[in-house]
Design a protein around this motif. Structure first.
Motif, mmCIF file in Angstrom:
data_model
loop_
_atom_site.group_PDB
_atom_site.id
_atom_site.type_symbol
_atom_site.label_atom_id
_atom_site.label_comp_id
_atom_site.label_asym_id
_atom_site.label_seq_id
_atom_site.Cartn_x
_atom_site.Cartn_y
_atom_site.Cartn_z
ATOM 1 N N LEU A 91 25.256 -10.799 40.133
ATOM 2 C CA LEU A 91 26.115 -11.974 40.224
ATOM 3 C C LEU A 91 27.059 -11.902 41.416
ATOM 4 C CD1 LEU A 91 26.824 -14.596 38.646
ATOM 5 C CD2 LEU A 91 28.634 -13.290 37.529
ATOM 6 N N TYR A 92 27.586 -10.692 41.681
ATOM 7 C CA TYR A 92 28.588 -10.544 42.740
ATOM 8 C C TYR A 92 28.603 -9.100 43.219
ATOM 9 C CZ TYR A 92 33.161 -10.424 45.084
ATOM 10 O OH TYR A 92 34.159 -10.268 45.994
ATOM 11 N N GLU A 93 28.889 -8.932 44.518
ATOM 12 C CA GLU A 93 29.002 -7.588 45.078
ATOM 13 C C GLU A 93 30.021 -7.586 46.207
ATOM 14 O OE1 GLU A 93 26.177 -4.111 47.124
ATOM 15 O OE2 GLU A 93 25.415 -6.161 46.895
ATOM 16 N N ASN A 94 30.896 -6.567 46.218
ATOM 17 C CA ASN A 94 31.745 -6.317 47.380
ATOM 18 C C ASN A 94 31.778 -4.813 47.632
ATOM 19 O OD1 ASN A 94 33.624 -5.192 45.590
ATOM 20 N ND2 ASN A 94 35.011 -6.946 45.653
ATOM 21 N N ASP A 95 32.702 -4.346 48.441
ATOM 22 C CA ASP A 95 32.734 -2.921 48.786
ATOM 23 C C ASP A 95 33.190 -2.040 47.628
ATOM 24 O OD1 ASP A 95 31.888 -3.478 51.361
ATOM 25 O OD2 ASP A 95 33.924 -3.540 52.194
ATOM 26 N N ASP A 96 33.826 -2.634 46.615
ATOM 27 C CA ASP A 96 34.408 -1.854 45.522
ATOM 28 C C ASP A 96 33.587 -1.859 44.237
ATOM 29 O OD1 ASP A 96 36.660 -1.104 47.005
ATOM 30 O OD2 ASP A 96 37.673 -2.998 46.531
ATOM 31 N N SER B 10 32.684 3.547 43.366
ATOM 32 C CA SER B 10 33.252 4.862 43.629
ATOM 33 C C SER B 10 34.023 5.317 42.403
ATOM 34 C CB SER B 10 34.184 4.835 44.840
ATOM 35 O OG SER B 10 35.371 4.109 44.543
ATOM 36 N N SER B 11 34.237 6.619 42.303
ATOM 37 C CA SER B 11 34.995 7.149 41.169
ATOM 38 C C SER B 11 36.452 6.685 41.226
ATOM 39 C CB SER B 11 34.915 8.671 41.149
ATOM 40 O OG SER B 11 35.404 9.223 42.367
#
Length: 242
Positions: free
Chosen positions: A19-24, A76-77
């Motif tokens: 549905l959505y993706e960014n760097d985080d 990311s953790s």
């Protein structure tokens, strides 16, 4: 891998849509009847997303196997820790859809009680406050005696929504644990619980995601879709403060 590539690859489309993706983080729409974690030689939805996107992903909440809908996965953790903290502080709001064939004892309100293990893999709601579960809901009439529930859990207990609706006489259609046997014989094509909307703020940016269930005759019916279109952002309903 782009969203279009994932959706055209049946191997991953059977697990989720992106549905959505960014760097985080990413937000996916999980399919029903897909395990969250890998088990019995079959990889779960998190591993499927990792394989599709070729990156490590970190879970911060989960959905039952039978439940479809929005799932937030960190890249990311460090981001996972931030999102987990938001969940812990009740700063991430989740809203679910459910459909029942039974009329509830009340059309809207608060369901509050302790969660206690019962027989088999089931849980039950008690009058005690140990392992407290708090759930709010609105319900609306659909065709053929069905009712649509908009549910806002304020806690994140195992099987919380399933047990809460069972407690007011409205077990979820097709629920393999909590629905009456007579309900299971009605040939429902899935269990009718779907994570529909999620709202939160991260790094001073507001995010709100909403996604329909991709599968399920009752969820995809004209009556249900019309009611959801009428309601719009379910976060804007008159939810009383807890």
């Amino acid at each position: 891998m782009t969203r279009e590539t994932i959706e055209s690859d049946a191997k991953y489309a059977n697990y989720f849509s992106l549905l959505y993706e960014n760097d985080d983080f990413i937000v996916i729409n999980k399919q029903a009847n897909i395990n969250f974690h890998s088990e019995d030689g079959e990889f779960g939805v998190v591993v499927a997303a990792e394989k599709a996107l070729a990156c490590k992903l970190y879970s911060v909440h989960r959905l039952d196997k039978m439940t479809s809908g929005l799932l937030l996965l960190a890249k990311s953790s460090a981001i996972a820790a931030q999102l987990a903290a938001l969940f812990f502080e009740h700063k991430i709001q989740k809203y679910y859809l459910a459909i029942s064939a039974q009329k509830p004892k009340k059309k809207q309100g608060l369901i509050k009680g302790g969660m206690e293990k019962s027989r088999r893999s089931m849980w039950k709601l008690t009058k005690q406050h140990k392992n407290l579960a708090i759930t709010q809901f609105f319900s609306y009439s659909l065709e053929n005696g069905k009712r649509l529930f908009i549910v806002k859990p304020h806690t994140g207990k195992t099987h919380q929504i399933r047990v809460a609706l069972k407690s007011i006489g409205s077990a979820i259609c097709g629920d393999p644990l909590y629905a009456e046997k007579s309900s299971l014989t009605a040939s429902y094509d899935r269990a009718y619980l779907h994570a529909y909307q999620i709202d939160f703020s991260l790094h001073n940016q507001q995010f709100s995601f909403q996604a329909l269930a991709e599968f399920g005759d009752l969820f995809r019916s004209e009556c249900c879709l019309a009611k959801l279109q009428e309601l719009g952002a379910v976060s804007d309903l008159a939810w009383p403060k807890i």
